[in-house]
Motif scaffolding. Structure first.
Motif, mmCIF file in Angstrom:
data_model
loop_
_atom_site.group_PDB
_atom_site.id
_atom_site.type_symbol
_atom_site.label_atom_id
_atom_site.label_comp_id
_atom_site.label_asym_id
_atom_site.label_seq_id
_atom_site.Cartn_x
_atom_site.Cartn_y
_atom_site.Cartn_z
ATOM 1 N N LYS A 28 0.827 -1.205 0.000
ATOM 2 C CA LYS A 28 0.000 0.000 0.000
ATOM 3 C C LYS A 28 0.858 1.250 0.000
ATOM 4 C CE LYS A 28 -4.080 1.933 2.286
ATOM 5 N NZ LYS A 28 -5.025 1.777 3.427
ATOM 6 N N PHE A 29 0.510 2.167 -0.876
ATOM 7 C CA PHE A 29 1.225 3.429 -1.081
ATOM 8 C C PHE A 29 2.601 3.236 -1.717
ATOM 9 C CE2 PHE A 29 -1.307 4.176 2.870
ATOM 10 C CZ PHE A 29 -2.343 4.867 2.237
ATOM 11 N N LYS A 30 2.966 1.993 -2.053
ATOM 12 C CA LYS A 30 4.231 1.731 -2.759
ATOM 13 C C LYS A 30 3.959 0.741 -3.884
ATOM 14 C CE LYS A 30 7.391 2.441 1.134
ATOM 15 N NZ LYS A 30 8.452 1.794 1.964
ATOM 16 N N PRO A 31 3.281 1.208 -4.932
ATOM 17 C CA PRO A 31 2.926 0.264 -6.008
ATOM 18 C C PRO A 31 4.137 -0.294 -6.742
ATOM 19 C CG PRO A 31 2.482 2.529 -6.657
ATOM 20 C CD PRO A 31 2.828 2.575 -5.208
ATOM 21 N N LEU A 32 5.221 0.444 -6.794
ATOM 22 C CA LEU A 32 6.443 -0.016 -7.452
ATOM 23 C C LEU A 32 7.603 0.195 -6.488
ATOM 24 C CD1 LEU A 32 5.908 1.387 -11.069
ATOM 25 C CD2 LEU A 32 5.589 -0.948 -10.288
ATOM 26 N N GLY A 33 7.739 -0.738 -5.572
ATOM 27 C CA GLY A 33 8.744 -0.578 -4.528
ATOM 28 C C GLY A 33 10.123 -1.097 -4.887
ATOM 29 N N GLY A 34 10.346 -1.478 -6.134
ATOM 30 C CA GLY A 34 11.651 -1.958 -6.549
ATOM 31 C C GLY A 34 11.695 -3.474 -6.669
ATOM 32 N N PRO A 35 12.724 -3.995 -7.323
ATOM 33 C CA PRO A 35 12.824 -5.452 -7.525
ATOM 34 C C PRO A 35 13.082 -6.169 -6.205
ATOM 35 C CG PRO A 35 14.845 -4.372 -8.236
ATOM 36 C CD PRO A 35 13.880 -3.263 -7.899
ATOM 37 N N ASP A 36 12.418 -7.309 -6.006
ATOM 38 C CA ASP A 36 12.636 -8.085 -4.778
ATOM 39 C C ASP A 36 12.625 -9.584 -5.061
ATOM 40 O OD1 ASP A 36 9.965 -8.532 -5.295
ATOM 41 O OD2 ASP A 36 9.300 -8.217 -3.233
ATOM 42 N N GLY A 37 12.999 -9.979 -6.270
ATOM 43 C CA GLY A 37 13.058 -11.399 -6.606
ATOM 44 C C GLY A 37 14.260 -12.082 -5.984
ATOM 45 N N GLY A 38 14.038 -13.232 -5.340
ATOM 46 C CA GLY A 38 15.115 -13.953 -4.670
ATOM 47 C C GLY A 38 15.879 -14.879 -5.597
ATOM 48 N N ASN A 39 17.012 -15.369 -5.131
ATOM 49 C CA ASN A 39 17.866 -16.261 -5.906
ATOM 50 C C ASN A 39 17.383 -17.708 -5.784
ATOM 51 O OD1 ASN A 39 19.454 -13.976 -6.330
ATOM 52 N ND2 ASN A 39 20.809 -14.471 -4.613
ATOM 53 N N GLY A 40 17.675 -18.511 -6.798
ATOM 54 C CA GLY A 40 17.364 -19.937 -6.749
ATOM 55 C C GLY A 40 18.376 -20.689 -5.899
ATOM 56 N N GLY A 41 17.961 -21.841 -5.402
ATOM 57 C CA GLY A 41 18.842 -22.649 -4.566
ATOM 58 C C GLY A 41 19.835 -23.461 -5.389
ATOM 59 N N ARG A 42 20.946 -23.835 -4.766
ATOM 60 C CA ARG A 42 21.969 -24.637 -5.418
ATOM 61 C C ARG A 42 21.505 -26.078 -5.546
ATOM 62 N NH1 ARG A 42 25.455 -28.277 -3.633
ATOM 63 N NH2 ARG A 42 24.718 -27.935 -1.487
ATOM 64 N N GLY A 43 21.847 -26.719 -6.658
ATOM 65 C CA GLY A 43 21.543 -28.133 -6.839
ATOM 66 C C GLY A 43 22.449 -28.999 -5.985
ATOM 67 N N GLY A 44 21.950 -30.149 -5.577
ATOM 68 C CA GLY A 44 22.731 -31.043 -4.728
ATOM 69 C C GLY A 44 23.843 -31.748 -5.483
ATOM 70 N N ASP A 45 24.939 -32.063 -4.774
ATOM 71 C CA ASP A 45 26.065 -32.798 -5.344
ATOM 72 C C ASP A 45 25.864 -34.301 -5.157
ATOM 73 O OD1 ASP A 45 27.294 -30.372 -5.898
ATOM 74 O OD2 ASP A 45 28.399 -30.350 -3.995
ATOM 75 N N VAL A 46 26.513 -35.078 -6.016
ATOM 76 C CA VAL A 46 26.602 -36.528 -5.827
ATOM 77 C C VAL A 46 28.002 -36.811 -5.288
ATOM 78 C CG1 VAL A 46 26.478 -38.799 -6.903
ATOM 79 C CG2 VAL A 46 24.989 -36.966 -7.705
ATOM 80 N N ILE A 47 28.088 -37.340 -4.056
ATOM 81 C CA ILE A 47 29.365 -37.475 -3.357
ATOM 82 C C ILE A 47 29.605 -38.945 -3.005
ATOM 83 C CG2 ILE A 47 30.725 -36.714 -1.384
ATOM 84 C CD1 ILE A 47 28.887 -34.294 -1.164
ATOM 85 N N LEU A 48 30.768 -39.451 -3.395
ATOM 86 C CA LEU A 48 31.193 -40.790 -3.006
ATOM 87 C C LEU A 48 32.000 -40.687 -1.713
ATOM 88 C CD1 LEU A 48 32.413 -42.174 -6.470
ATOM 89 C CD2 LEU A 48 30.110 -42.218 -5.505
ATOM 90 N N VAL A 49 31.661 -41.507 -0.726
ATOM 91 C CA VAL A 49 32.333 -41.473 0.576
ATOM 92 C C VAL A 49 32.742 -42.890 0.953
ATOM 93 C CG1 VAL A 49 32.140 -40.838 3.000
ATOM 94 C CG2 VAL A 49 30.948 -39.488 1.278
#
Length: 478
Positions: A28-49
């Motif tokens: 309200k009262f800020k129809p265009l408050g600026g970009p606020d899109g978040g980042n995507g998460g990192r994909g998981g690794d395949v790890i041999l242990v």
């Protein structure tokens, strides 16, 4: 039913990175408050242990396709996506990882040793992270990077101090059963042992492991019998023990010729010349066996072998053998250099390394290869004109356009970014200085507009002139 597998082909797929979010803050009262899109998460690794409780690759033989979790996409209000879950794959101690061409990627020895078989993709940046002084409200976000897909081969090489080698039915399984607590299958027919058996022996203050390798025969190093499948299990051993049958019922065999055959196969397999050898004359509890052992022992000792006469059934000569092996293993362990702390090796790039290459292919395309250009292409949404313009900005700043000009590229020439199998191909048009000032309304990029024909340009120019004359006539004084 198969219970032991020491070689498998595994298809691993790391998780994809989550897409970034293109969002504009609204309240309200800020129809265009600026970009606020978040980042995507990192994909998981395949790890041999390396896990000491795992002794076979059987699980991967039945399920050769493994995939890690994908990263979650970003959201508005600067909310980043969740990282994908790593996939941990336990493997036996002594597992060697190779690519499809047979090149060694990793040699996993020691509890907890890890290797990243598949690298997860990076998450895409949201438009909040892409905002700058020149691009205050990006109308796009970057896509998540695909996870790495790789076909690998895993081979198990038994980690043991002593390897028992010899003809089938020479008594190797019986010997390991009385030296240790191992309980291998024992029978009076050849090739009773179909998988390597491992036992732990205690001799005084020395504790060592001993492996019973399935029987070798002439031609084993070329794949005859079971030899080629299991010769790799003797590679890590500190000492080789030749178990010779002094009571064989085959008329065309004798212990000395058996020893020569096995030594020839080991030499042809390669890489074992530096291992000390011990000869064990087994089955001396049989009268004929004792007579034959007394006959051939001087010849074997003359060849430089340390010879022991034992009987796995009567349990004679075992103490001397176990302590002799302990002495050799102790000396081998003392001769090994002490393990140093993990070192970080830094290899700085050359000062003239641009991070990419431009070459002219046989198909007439100028091919651009490099980690950054290829990653940027994967992260670009080609359905969004502004995103394509942002890619052009990045390539221009990296120097790709200058490199194309130096390589002889001209307007309209084909340019491919990426590998031949998965490249993005486009007709190249040299751009002017790229930047936000080239953009029109958000979501548009005038650099993507095709050049207008000369007739259209003249028509538009004449229309603008007529419009100006009309406006002048309106305000012309009478």
């Amino acid at each position: 039913m198969t219970t032991f597998v020491d070689r498998v082909e595994l298809h691993v797929a790391a998780g994809n990175g989550g897409h970034g979010c293109a969002s504009v803050h609204r309240e309200k009262f800020k129809p265009l408050g600026g970009p606020d899109g978040g980042n995507g998460g990192r994909g998981g690794d395949v790890i041999l242990v390396v896990d000491q409780s795992v002794t076979t690759l059987l699980d991967y033989h039945h399920s050769p396709h493994r995939k890690a979790g994908n990263g979650a996409p970003g959201a508005g209000d600067n909310r980043s996506g969740k990282d994908g879950q790593d996939l941990i794959l336990p493997v036996p101690d002594g597992t060697v990882v190779l690519d499809k061409q047979g090149n060694v990627l990793a040699d996993l020895v020691g509890q907890g040793t890890t290797f990243i078989a598949g690298q997860g993709g990076r998450g895409g940046l949201g438009n909040a992270a892409l905002a700058s002084a020149r691009r205050k409200a990006p109308g796009f976000a970057l896509l998540g990077e695909p996870g790495e897909f790789r076909d690998i081969v895993m081979e198990l090489k038994t980690v043991a101090d002593v390897a028992l080698v010899g003809y089938p039915s020479a008594g190797k399984s019986s010997l390991i059963s009385v030296l240790s607590a191992a309980k291998p299958k024992i029978a009076d027919y050849p090739f009773t042992t179909l998988v390597p058996n491992l036992g732990v022996v205690t001799a005084g203050s020395t504790v060592y492991t001993i492996a019973d390798v399935p029987g070798l025969i002439p031609g084993a190093s070329q794949g005859k019998g079971l030899g080629l499948e299991f010769l790799r299990h003797v590679e890590r051993c500190s000492v080789l023990v030749h178990v010779l049958d002094t009571a064989t019922l085959e008329s065309d065999r004798d212990p000395v010729s058996d020893l020569d055959v096995i030594e020839a196969e080991l030499k042809q397999y390669g890489g074992l010349d530096d291992r000390p050898r011990i000869v064990v004359l087994n089955k001396i509890d049989i009268p004929d066996g004792q007579d034959l052992a007394d006959m051939i022992r001087p010849d074997l000792e003359a060849c430089g072998y340390q010879v022991f006469e034992v009987s796995a059934v009567a349990r004679t000569g075992l103490k001397e053998l176990s302590f002799a092996l302990a002495g050799i293993i102790g000396a081998a362990r003392a001769a090994k250099p002490k393990e140093e702390a993990t070192r970080i090796v830094i290899r700085p790039k050359a000062v003239d390394d641009a991070g990419f290459t431009v070459t002219l292919g046989d198909d007439g395309l100028y091919r651009v290869r490099g980690e950054k250009p290829e990653r940027w292409v994967k992260q670009t949404d080609f359905n969004n004109d502004e995103a394509v313009g942002y890619l052009a900005d990045r390539l221009n700043r990296l120097g790709v356009e200058d490199a194309l000009l130096k390589a002889g590229a001209r307007s309209g020439d084909g340019v491919a970014i990426g590998s031949e199998e998965n490249a993005v191909v486009f007709d190249w048009e040299p751009s002017m200085a790229a930047g936000a000032e080239m953009l029109g309304r958000r979501g548009e990029d005038h650099r993507l507009d095709a050049p207008r024909p000369a007739a259209v340009r003249r028509r538009d120019r004449d229309a603008e002139r007529d419009e100006a004359d009309t406006e002048f006539e309106k305000f012309k004084p009478f």
